[in-house]
Write a protein that holds these residues in place. Structure first.
Motif, PDB file in Angstrom:
ATOM      1  N   PHE A 137       1.831   7.422   8.657  1.00  0.00           N
ATOM      2  CA  PHE A 137       3.120   7.182   8.005  1.00  0.00           C
ATOM      3  C   PHE A 137       3.233   5.714   7.589  1.00  0.00           C
ATOM      4  O   PHE A 137       3.602   5.406   6.462  1.00  0.00           O
ATOM      5  N   ALA A 138       2.878   4.805   8.496  1.00  0.00           N
ATOM      6  CA  ALA A 138       2.962   3.368   8.204  1.00  0.00           C
ATOM      7  C   ALA A 138       1.999   2.983   7.082  1.00  0.00           C
ATOM      8  O   ALA A 138       2.367   2.216   6.174  1.00  0.00           O
ATOM      9  N   LEU A 139       0.786   3.512   7.097  1.00  0.00           N
ATOM     10  CA  LEU A 139      -0.171   3.213   6.031  1.00  0.00           C
ATOM     11  C   LEU A 139       0.297   3.768   4.689  1.00  0.00           C
ATOM     12  O   LEU A 139       0.112   3.125   3.650  1.00  0.00           O
ATOM     13  N   THR A 140       0.899   4.929   4.698  1.00  0.00           N
ATOM     14  CA  THR A 140       1.409   5.523   3.462  1.00  0.00           C
ATOM     15  C   THR A 140       2.542   4.694   2.890  1.00  0.00           C
ATOM     16  O   THR A 140       2.579   4.413   1.685  1.00  0.00           O
ATOM     17  N   ILE A 141       3.465   4.287   3.737  1.00  0.00           N
ATOM     18  CA  ILE A 141       4.578   3.456   3.286  1.00  0.00           C
ATOM     19  C   ILE A 141       4.052   2.109   2.775  1.00  0.00           C
ATOM     20  O   ILE A 141       4.478   1.625   1.723  1.00  0.00           O
ATOM     21  N   ALA A 142       3.101   1.519   3.496  1.00  0.00           N
ATOM     22  CA  ALA A 142       2.512   0.245   3.052  1.00  0.00           C
ATOM     23  C   ALA A 142       1.839   0.421   1.692  1.00  0.00           C
ATOM     24  O   ALA A 142       1.953  -0.452   0.825  1.00  0.00           O
ATOM     25  N   GLY A 143       1.155   1.524   1.504  1.00  0.00           N
ATOM     26  CA  GLY A 143       0.518   1.795   0.219  1.00  0.00           C
ATOM     27  C   GLY A 143       1.530   1.946  -0.900  1.00  0.00           C
ATOM     28  O   GLY A 143       1.323   1.452  -2.014  1.00  0.00           O
ATOM     29  N   ARG A 144       2.633   2.625  -0.613  1.00  0.00           N
ATOM     30  CA  ARG A 144       3.691   2.781  -1.619  1.00  0.00           C
ATOM     31  C   ARG A 144       4.302   1.431  -1.981  1.00  0.00           C
ATOM     32  O   ARG A 144       4.544   1.138  -3.139  1.00  0.00           O
ATOM     33  N   ILE A 145       4.559   0.609  -0.979  1.00  0.00           N
ATOM     34  CA  ILE A 145       5.136  -0.713  -1.234  1.00  0.00           C
ATOM     35  C   ILE A 145       4.153  -1.554  -2.039  1.00  0.00           C
ATOM     36  O   ILE A 145       4.532  -2.208  -3.013  1.00  0.00           O
ATOM     37  N   ARG A 146       2.889  -1.506  -1.673  1.00  0.00           N
ATOM     38  CA  ARG A 146       1.855  -2.257  -2.396  1.00  0.00           C
ATOM     39  C   ARG A 146       1.752  -1.778  -3.837  1.00  0.00           C
ATOM     40  O   ARG A 146       1.585  -2.577  -4.748  1.00  0.00           O
ATOM     41  N   ALA A 147       1.846  -0.473  -4.048  1.00  0.00           N
ATOM     42  CA  ALA A 147       1.737   0.090  -5.410  1.00  0.00           C
ATOM     43  C   ALA A 147       2.914  -0.315  -6.283  1.00  0.00           C
ATOM     44  O   ALA A 147       2.781  -0.394  -7.499  1.00  0.00           O
ATOM     45  N   MET A 148       4.071  -0.583  -5.681  1.00  0.00           N
ATOM     46  CA  MET A 148       5.252  -0.938  -6.453  1.00  0.00           C
ATOM     47  C   MET A 148       5.268  -2.414  -6.840  1.00  0.00           C
ATOM     48  O   MET A 148       6.031  -2.816  -7.707  1.00  0.00           O
ATOM     49  N   ARG A 149       4.423  -3.227  -6.194  1.00  0.00           N
ATOM     50  CA  ARG A 149       4.353  -4.655  -6.537  1.00  0.00           C
ATOM     51  C   ARG A 149       3.707  -4.825  -7.899  1.00  0.00           C
ATOM     52  O   ARG A 149       2.748  -4.125  -8.235  1.00  0.00           O
ATOM     53  N   PRO A 150       4.178  -5.766  -8.689  1.00  0.00           N
ATOM     54  CA  PRO A 150       3.615  -5.975 -10.028  1.00  0.00           C
ATOM     55  C   PRO A 150       2.125  -6.365 -10.020  1.00  0.00           C
ATOM     56  O   PRO A 150       1.397  -6.019 -10.927  1.00  0.00           O
ATOM     57  N   ASP A 151       1.675  -7.066  -8.988  1.00  0.00           N
ATOM     58  CA  ASP A 151       0.288  -7.518  -8.955  1.00  0.00           C
ATOM     59  C   ASP A 151      -0.663  -6.476  -8.358  1.00  0.00           C
ATOM     60  O   ASP A 151      -1.823  -6.763  -8.133  1.00  0.00           O
ATOM     61  N   SER A 152      -0.206  -5.245  -8.120  1.00  0.00           N
ATOM     62  CA  SER A 152      -1.042  -4.239  -7.465  1.00  0.00           C
ATOM     63  C   SER A 152      -2.129  -3.689  -8.369  1.00  0.00           C
ATOM     64  O   SER A 152      -3.051  -3.045  -7.905  1.00  0.00           O
TER      65      SER A 152
END
Length: 154
Positions: A137-152
């Motif tokens: 769950f934590a890795l999935t949320i971290a991935g979603r947050i990372r994907a939403m960043r402009p520099d991702s």
């Protein structure tokens, strides 16, 4: 499918799409099978009616409420997915509704650990399953947050 470059590098997009679809249908099928087998078994075991069983499972206490809300959220995601496939709703709305899976799965985990016979008998299993779920769950949320960043995309 995934804005997280790490996933795209591991698994090509078309395979991710098929995997997502298979896992979604499998989850729906397993949930339906779980209910389809559990309801007649528990009503016969406890000599109660189906409505009495559903009342106890869906409304009798906080775990029951978590179960009802989790299932309702999953049903909403599946309905919106069907509407998106039929092009009755837009992709942007569908993606937003897909975030309902996170609280749904968390609520279903509460149901699973609180009521699952295996987890009642083997507490170490409940701890291990909870830790595994928390990590994913934590890795999935971290991935979603990372994907939403402009520099991702770099």
């Amino acid at each position: 499918m995934s804005k997280w470059n790490f996933m795209k590098e591991l698994i090509p997009g078309p395979i991710l799409f098929r995997l997502h679809r298979v896992l979604g249908f499998s989850t729906a099928g397993l949930l339906a099978m779980h209910l389809g087998l559990l309801i007649p078994g528990k009503t016969a075991e406890h000599h109660i009616t189906v409505s009495q069983f559903l009342d106890a499972v869906l409304w009798d206490g906080p775990v029951a409420n978590a179960t009802a809300i989790g299932v309702a959220l999953l049903l909403a995601v599946w309905i919106f997915s069907a509407l998106m496939v039929k092009k009755m709703i837009g992709m942007k709305f569908w993606k937003a509704t897909h975030f309902l899976t996170y609280p749904a799965l968390l609520l279903i985990l509460i149901h699973q650990i609180a009521w699952g016979d295996d987890f009642q008998e083997f507490r170490w299993l409940a701890i291990g399953w909870g830790a595994l779920f928390a990590a994913v769950f934590a890795l999935t949320i971290a991935g979603r947050i990372r994907a939403m960043r402009p520099d991702s995309t770099k």
